[in-house]
Motif scaffolding. Structure first.
Motif, PDB file in Angstrom:
ATOM      1  N   SER A   3       0.817  -1.214   0.000  1.00  0.00           N
ATOM      2  CA  SER A   3       0.000   0.000   0.000  1.00  0.00           C
ATOM      3  C   SER A   3       0.848   1.260   0.000  1.00  0.00           C
ATOM      4  CB  SER A   3      -0.929  -0.004   1.213  1.00  0.00           C
ATOM      5  OG  SER A   3      -0.180   0.034   2.416  1.00  0.00           O
ATOM      6  N   ILE A   5       0.337   5.815   0.390  1.00  0.00           N
ATOM      7  CA  ILE A   5      -0.459   7.033   0.506  1.00  0.00           C
ATOM      8  C   ILE A   5       0.270   8.113  -0.268  1.00  0.00           C
ATOM      9  CG2 ILE A   5      -1.253   8.867   2.064  1.00  0.00           C
ATOM     10  CD1 ILE A   5      -1.771   6.761   4.181  1.00  0.00           C
ATOM     11  N   GLY A  29      -3.918   5.191  -1.146  1.00  0.00           N
ATOM     12  CA  GLY A  29      -4.628   6.238  -0.434  1.00  0.00           C
ATOM     13  C   GLY A  29      -4.365   7.561  -1.116  1.00  0.00           C
ATOM     14  N   LEU A  51      -8.803  10.049   1.036  1.00  0.00           N
ATOM     15  CA  LEU A  51      -8.412  10.507   2.368  1.00  0.00           C
ATOM     16  C   LEU A  51      -8.358  12.039   2.323  1.00  0.00           C
ATOM     17  CD1 LEU A  51      -5.420   8.039   2.882  1.00  0.00           C
ATOM     18  CD2 LEU A  51      -7.767   7.734   3.709  1.00  0.00           C
ATOM     19  N   PHE A  68      -7.197   4.870   6.577  1.00  0.00           N
ATOM     20  CA  PHE A  68      -6.520   4.001   5.617  1.00  0.00           C
ATOM     21  C   PHE A  68      -6.311   2.607   6.194  1.00  0.00           C
ATOM     22  CE2 PHE A  68      -2.695   2.621   3.163  1.00  0.00           C
ATOM     23  CZ  PHE A  68      -3.256   2.706   1.896  1.00  0.00           C
ATOM     24  N   PRO A  72       0.969   2.301   5.771  1.00  0.00           N
ATOM     25  CA  PRO A  72       1.323   2.092   4.363  1.00  0.00           C
ATOM     26  C   PRO A  72       2.761   1.615   4.236  1.00  0.00           C
ATOM     27  CG  PRO A  72       1.434   4.427   4.895  1.00  0.00           C
ATOM     28  CD  PRO A  72       0.854   3.735   6.102  1.00  0.00           C
TER      29      PRO A  72
END
Length: 245
Positions: A3, A5, A29, A51, A68, A72
């Motif tokens: 993941s 962001i 995200g 977000l 989230f 991340p």
């Protein structure tokens, strides 16, 4: 699923970076200030989540990270603003606002991410600029802000490296997209700037996304505290532009 962001991920360079990670199979995200644009950008991704937060607001950033879920694997600090104009025409308030978004915003998001990553490591990539290396006239606080982010990147790298967190930055040059798009809408400016680049043209959003992707990947596992300049060589082109006889 890994993941990421991406701050400022709803438009411009941030959106392109978010799309690159999405294409690589990441859960993404999209962190940005405008709810409508943020929701729309996230909806375009296979595994996107909107977000909404002001990067300078610690509580809002912490809430966004909590939404989230798990920490991340990667954070990309891309959010930024500009206030163009000569320094003598910049008020201290204008100057300070740009510094807040770039420097405080980068630190706030990185600080929240690093606390979450500390148990298992991760990668943080901050966006700087060639203005951090060679300031351009009329750029207001932008060069100072990006230079501060570059130095902050080095500082984070030496303190957080032992935690397994690599921190690097990417310095875009003349990129046909993002906040620079209005500049290159003028054909004369576009031709002049493109012609000044040793590579012979403007860079693209994809060029920056690929650089960020490299620094986030395991191929860059031994790269820490580095500023990757993606400018087609323009920062080194001063003597090229001067007459030799």
């Amino acid at each position: 699923m890994r993941s990421v962001i991406v701050t400022g991920g709803a438009v411009g360079l941030g959106k392109g970076i978010a799309q690159k990670f999405d294409a690589e199979g990441f859960r993404v995200g999209v962190l940005d200030l405008d709810p409508v644009k943020t929701e729309a950008a996230a909806a375009e991704l296979s595994n996107g989540i909107a977000l909404v937060a002001d990067v300078t607001d610690q509580a809002a950033v912490e809430a966004a990270f909590a939404k989230f879920g798990a920490a991340p694997d990667v954070l990309v600090n891309n959010a930024g603003i500009v206030s163009f104009g000569p320094l003598l025409e910049q008020s201290p308030a204008q100057f300070g606002k740009v510094l807040d978004v770039h420097v405080l915003g980068t630190f706030t998001c990185a600080w929240v991410a690093a606390k979450a990553m500390a148990d298992r490591g991760g990668a943080i990539i901050n966006l700087t600029s060639i203005n951090a290396i060679t300031p351009g006239p009329g750029a207001g606080a932008y060069p100072a802000a990006k230079a501060a982010v570059a130095k902050l990147t080095e500082h984070m790298a030496i303190e957080w490296g032992p935690l397994g967190i690599r921190v690097n930055c990417v310095a875009p040059g003349f990129i046909d997209g993002g906040m620079s798009a209005p500049i290159y809408a003028d054909p004369k400016v576009r031709a002049a700037r493109g012609g000044a680049v040793p590579n012979g043209g403007l860079g693209t959003v994809e060029d920056i996304a690929e650089a960020v992707w490299y620094l986030a990947s395991e191929k860059a596992r031994y790269v820490n505290g580095h500023q990757l300049v993606v400018d087609g060589g323009v920062c080194h082109s001063l003597l090229r532009a001067l007459p030799r006889s």
